[in-house]
Scaffold this motif. Structure first.
Motif, PDB file in Angstrom:
ATOM      1  N   MET A  18       0.831  -1.212   0.000  1.00  0.00           N
ATOM      2  CA  MET A  18       0.000   0.000   0.000  1.00  0.00           C
ATOM      3  C   MET A  18       0.861   1.256   0.000  1.00  0.00           C
ATOM      4  SD  MET A  18      -3.235  -0.665   2.560  1.00  0.00           S
ATOM      5  CE  MET A  18      -3.890   0.963   2.175  1.00  0.00           C
TER       6      MET A  18
ATOM      7  N   ALA B 150      -9.311  -3.950   5.454  1.00  0.00           N
ATOM      8  CA  ALA B 150     -10.209  -4.282   4.346  1.00  0.00           C
ATOM      9  C   ALA B 150      -9.476  -5.062   3.263  1.00  0.00           C
ATOM     10  CB  ALA B 150     -10.812  -3.002   3.774  1.00  0.00           C
ATOM     11  N   ARG B 151      -8.239  -4.677   2.975  1.00  0.00           N
ATOM     12  CA  ARG B 151      -7.450  -5.379   1.955  1.00  0.00           C
ATOM     13  C   ARG B 151      -7.128  -6.809   2.378  1.00  0.00           C
ATOM     14  NH1 ARG B 151      -3.828  -1.714  -1.667  1.00  0.00           N
ATOM     15  NH2 ARG B 151      -2.448  -3.519  -1.680  1.00  0.00           N
TER      16      ARG B 151
ATOM     17  N   ARG C 140      -7.771   0.814   8.979  1.00  0.00           N
ATOM     18  CA  ARG C 140      -9.059   0.400   8.426  1.00  0.00           C
ATOM     19  C   ARG C 140      -8.914  -0.093   6.994  1.00  0.00           C
ATOM     20  NH1 ARG C 140     -12.431   2.736   5.152  1.00  0.00           N
ATOM     21  NH2 ARG C 140     -11.324   4.730   5.236  1.00  0.00           N
ATOM     22  N   LYS C 141      -8.207   0.692   6.151  1.00  0.00           N
ATOM     23  CA  LYS C 141      -8.027   0.288   4.755  1.00  0.00           C
ATOM     24  C   LYS C 141      -7.196  -0.985   4.654  1.00  0.00           C
ATOM     25  CE  LYS C 141      -8.298   4.895   2.670  1.00  0.00           C
ATOM     26  NZ  LYS C 141      -7.535   5.930   1.917  1.00  0.00           N
TER      27      LYS C 141
ATOM     28  N   SER D 283      -4.035   3.362   6.238  1.00  0.00           N
ATOM     29  CA  SER D 283      -4.741   3.405   7.524  1.00  0.00           C
ATOM     30  C   SER D 283      -5.014   1.969   7.948  1.00  0.00           C
ATOM     31  CB  SER D 283      -6.058   4.177   7.412  1.00  0.00           C
ATOM     32  OG  SER D 283      -7.003   3.449   6.636  1.00  0.00           O
TER      33      SER D 283
ATOM     34  N   ALA E  30      -2.283   7.478   2.373  1.00  0.00           N
ATOM     35  CA  ALA E  30      -3.356   6.542   2.040  1.00  0.00           C
ATOM     36  C   ALA E  30      -3.416   5.350   2.986  1.00  0.00           C
ATOM     37  CB  ALA E  30      -3.185   6.042   0.601  1.00  0.00           C
TER      38      ALA E  30
END
Length: 243
Positions: free
Chosen positions: A38, A54-55, A50-51, A48, A46
């Motif tokens: 990422m 999700a990935r 949370r992200k 986090s 970009a």
């Protein structure tokens, strides 16, 4: 008698015990690899928890069992990519070539991971990581063999130059990438405005006139710039050795 307050925890991932995984497929190594992907693709802003969760198809709670904060995650990511930096053995016959190779390897790693130079030393006690410790130990062995009994000053000189140049270069390449153009195309589009801004400044005007050559092979020009200034740093170290 009042109870003695507990000391604040040391702000480093290396100073706390790792939790047991609650998902067999989720591990600290998996989390860090995905975070680096990422960071390389999208940058620090970009990233986090949370992200990232999700990935990885995992909730934030699952991530926090392995990595307590984003700062810890950055610390782990820095240490992971540090394993890519090569330092020649301390018995290398040509010390200037050996130091040049180490600096070039650091630069190449920093350009593969454009976020690296800007976060070194910012996330917790980053230098406690095993890969960074090994990197520092190899540098210390090399510079001690060169003839610096207290090698930290010489190491700082080379790393300060290399990190500074790599950080600037990585920021430039990130800007170019965001434009959707090649580096040569971006320079060609920028050059007229730069030449106009430099008009009336004798030294700058000449530099921007010469910069036309950079549009042919910008990467080679950047390589030459890095090598030229590194030679100046090495010349200074050589003078120090001869004192």
């Amino acid at each position: 008698m009042a109870a003695k307050a507990k000391p604040n925890p040391i702000p480093s991932v290396w100073a706390r015990q790792q939790s047991e995984p609650d998902q067999p497929t989720l591990s600290r190594a998996v989390i860090v690899r995905e975070a680096i992907a990422m960071l390389d693709a999208e940058g620090i802003e970009a990233l986090s928890m949370r992200k990232l969760g999700a990935r990885l198809n995992a909730g934030a709670t699952s991530l926090y069992r392995h990595v307590a904060t984003k700062d810890e995650l950055m610390e782990l990511a820095v240490d992971e990519v540090a394993a890519e930096i090569h330092v020649p053995p301390s018995d290398s016959p040509d010390w200037r070539a050996a130091v040049t190779e180490a600096a070039a390897s650091f630069r190449a790693t920093a350009l593969r991971h454009p976020w690296l130079s800007s976060v070194l030393g910012q996330a917790g006690l980053a230098y406690l990581g095993p890969n960074l410790m090994a990197f520092t130990e190899r540098l210390a062995a090399l510079f001690t063999a060169i003839g610096f009994p207290e090698p930290s000053g010489a190491i700082d000189a080379v790393l300060s130059y290399t990190i500074g140049m790599s950080s600037t270069e990585a920021a430039w390449l990130t800007t170019v990438a965001r434009s959707g153009e090649t580096e040569a195309e971006f320079i060609n589009r920028l050059l007229p405005a730069a030449q106009q801004a430099a008009a009336g400044h004798d030294h700058l005007s000449g530099a921007y006139t010469d910069a036309v050559a950079a549009t042919t092979d910008p990467a080679a020009v950047r390589d030459d710039k890095f090598a030229y200034a590194l030679e100046i740093v090495l010349d200074g170290l050589a003078m120090k050795l001869s004192d």
